[in-house]
Motif scaffolding. Sequence first.
Motif, short mmCIF file in Angstrom:
data_model
loop_
_atom_site.label_atom_id
_atom_site.label_comp_id
_atom_site.label_asym_id
_atom_site.label_seq_id
_atom_site.Cartn_x
_atom_site.Cartn_y
_atom_site.Cartn_z
N GLY A 89 -68.46 8.48 11.33
CA GLY A 89 -68.09 9.87 11.11
C GLY A 89 -68.19 10.32 9.67
O GLY A 89 -68.22 11.53 9.39
N ILE A 90 -68.28 9.39 8.74
CA ILE A 90 -68.34 9.74 7.33
C ILE A 90 -69.57 10.57 6.97
O ILE A 90 -69.45 11.53 6.20
CB ILE A 90 -68.20 8.47 6.46
CG1 ILE A 90 -66.76 7.97 6.53
CG2 ILE A 90 -68.59 8.72 5.01
CD1 ILE A 90 -66.52 6.66 5.83
N PRO A 91 -70.77 10.26 7.50
CA PRO A 91 -71.92 11.13 7.15
C PRO A 91 -71.72 12.58 7.56
O PRO A 91 -72.10 13.49 6.82
CB PRO A 91 -73.09 10.50 7.91
CG PRO A 91 -72.71 9.10 8.13
CD PRO A 91 -71.22 9.09 8.25
N THR A 92 -71.11 12.81 8.71
CA THR A 92 -70.85 14.18 9.13
C THR A 92 -69.86 14.86 8.19
O THR A 92 -70.05 16.01 7.80
CB THR A 92 -70.31 14.21 10.57
OG1 THR A 92 -71.27 13.64 11.43
CG2 THR A 92 -70.01 15.62 11.01
N ALA A 93 -68.81 14.14 7.81
CA ALA A 93 -67.80 14.73 6.93
C ALA A 93 -68.39 15.10 5.58
O ALA A 93 -68.21 16.23 5.09
CB ALA A 93 -66.64 13.75 6.76
N ILE A 94 -69.11 14.18 4.97
CA ILE A 94 -69.65 14.43 3.63
C ILE A 94 -70.72 15.51 3.66
O ILE A 94 -70.77 16.39 2.79
CB ILE A 94 -70.16 13.12 3.01
CG1 ILE A 94 -68.98 12.18 2.76
CG2 ILE A 94 -70.92 13.37 1.72
CD1 ILE A 94 -69.36 10.82 2.28
N SER A 95 -71.59 15.47 4.68
CA SER A 95 -72.65 16.48 4.74
C SER A 95 -72.09 17.86 5.05
O SER A 95 -72.62 18.87 4.57
CB SER A 95 -73.70 16.08 5.78
OG SER A 95 -73.15 16.09 7.08
N THR A 96 -71.01 17.93 5.82
CA THR A 96 -70.40 19.23 6.10
C THR A 96 -69.76 19.80 4.85
O THR A 96 -69.86 21.01 4.59
CB THR A 96 -69.35 19.08 7.21
OG1 THR A 96 -69.98 18.50 8.35
CG2 THR A 96 -68.77 20.42 7.60
N GLY A 133 -78.56 23.28 7.20
CA GLY A 133 -79.24 22.13 7.79
C GLY A 133 -78.72 20.81 7.27
O GLY A 133 -78.84 19.78 7.94
N ILE A 134 -78.13 20.82 6.09
CA ILE A 134 -77.56 19.59 5.53
C ILE A 134 -76.49 19.04 6.47
O ILE A 134 -76.43 17.83 6.72
CB ILE A 134 -76.96 19.87 4.13
CG1 ILE A 134 -78.05 20.31 3.17
CG2 ILE A 134 -76.22 18.66 3.59
CD1 ILE A 134 -77.53 20.84 1.86
N ALA A 135 -75.66 19.91 7.03
CA ALA A 135 -74.60 19.47 7.95
C ALA A 135 -75.21 18.91 9.24
O ALA A 135 -74.71 17.93 9.80
CB ALA A 135 -73.66 20.62 8.26
N VAL A 140 -76.64 14.36 12.94
CA VAL A 140 -77.66 13.54 13.61
C VAL A 140 -77.50 12.07 13.22
O VAL A 140 -77.57 11.17 14.07
CB VAL A 140 -79.08 14.07 13.28
CG1 VAL A 140 -80.14 13.08 13.69
CG2 VAL A 140 -79.30 15.42 13.93
N ILE A 141 -77.26 11.80 11.94
CA ILE A 141 -77.07 10.42 11.49
C ILE A 141 -75.84 9.82 12.16
O ILE A 141 -75.86 8.66 12.60
CB ILE A 141 -76.95 10.36 9.95
CG1 ILE A 141 -78.25 10.78 9.28
CG2 ILE A 141 -76.53 8.98 9.48
CD1 ILE A 141 -79.43 9.90 9.60
N SER A 142 -74.77 10.59 12.27
CA SER A 142 -73.56 10.08 12.93
C SER A 142 -73.82 9.77 14.40
O SER A 142 -73.34 8.76 14.92
CB SER A 142 -72.42 11.08 12.80
OG SER A 142 -71.97 11.13 11.48
N ILE A 143 -74.56 10.64 15.07
CA ILE A 143 -74.87 10.39 16.48
C ILE A 143 -75.71 9.12 16.62
O ILE A 143 -75.48 8.31 17.53
CB ILE A 143 -75.57 11.62 17.09
CG1 ILE A 143 -74.58 12.77 17.22
CG2 ILE A 143 -76.18 11.29 18.45
CD1 ILE A 143 -75.20 14.09 17.60
N LEU A 144 -76.69 8.94 15.75
CA LEU A 144 -77.51 7.74 15.80
C LEU A 144 -76.67 6.48 15.54
O LEU A 144 -76.88 5.44 16.17
CB LEU A 144 -78.64 7.82 14.79
CG LEU A 144 -79.74 8.84 15.11
CD1 LEU A 144 -80.72 8.96 13.94
CD2 LEU A 144 -80.46 8.46 16.37
N LEU A 145 -75.72 6.57 14.62
CA LEU A 145 -74.86 5.41 14.34
C LEU A 145 -73.94 5.10 15.50
O LEU A 145 -73.70 3.93 15.83
CB LEU A 145 -74.04 5.66 13.06
CG LEU A 145 -74.81 5.59 11.75
CD1 LEU A 145 -73.91 6.03 10.61
CD2 LEU A 145 -75.33 4.20 11.51
N ILE A 146 -73.40 6.13 16.15
CA ILE A 146 -72.51 5.90 17.29
C ILE A 146 -73.28 5.29 18.46
O ILE A 146 -72.75 4.47 19.21
CB ILE A 146 -71.80 7.21 17.68
CG1 ILE A 146 -70.73 7.52 16.63
CG2 ILE A 146 -71.15 7.11 19.06
CD1 ILE A 146 -70.00 8.82 16.84
#
Length: 149
Positions: A89-96, A133-135, A140-146
């Motif tokens: 979840g960290i990539p989503t948080a930081i990118s948001t 688009g950054i968010a 997308v990265i978080s979904i791929l990691l999950i």
Amino acid sequence: MYWLVALMTFAILGLILLGLVLELRPQLATGARPWYKPAMGTQLVVFVGAQLGLLVLGINNAFAEVDVVAMESVNEMSLGMGLAIIGAGIPTAISTIGAGIAVGPIGAASLAAITEKPENLGRTLIYLGLAEGIAIYGLVISILLINKL
């Protein structure tokens, strides 16, 4: 161990209340002596100290012996899986957060540009979309990691 959780909760509540006081009454922050800086520092030290205390005292629970018979009947999430989900979840948080920081000034500049020349609306929407688009990339990265868990 519960007293450490209560200590952390009171420290966070103190920081939130201090922020509300300074937001609602900004003239309190402009005194001769800045009284709020030591208060914030004390609350942050208490919070970090309580977290370290939980880490030190809770290490025995993390390495506790596992009863295999009891674990077969209960589907519990392990510590490693919980940390992996937080890490996903960290990539989503930081990118948001980054997208929010980017959209603010771009949106303000877009409104100023549209006021002067309304035909620039499409161009400014493209800039806003690029910043937003950054968010989406982080999501997308978080979904791929999950999906890998």
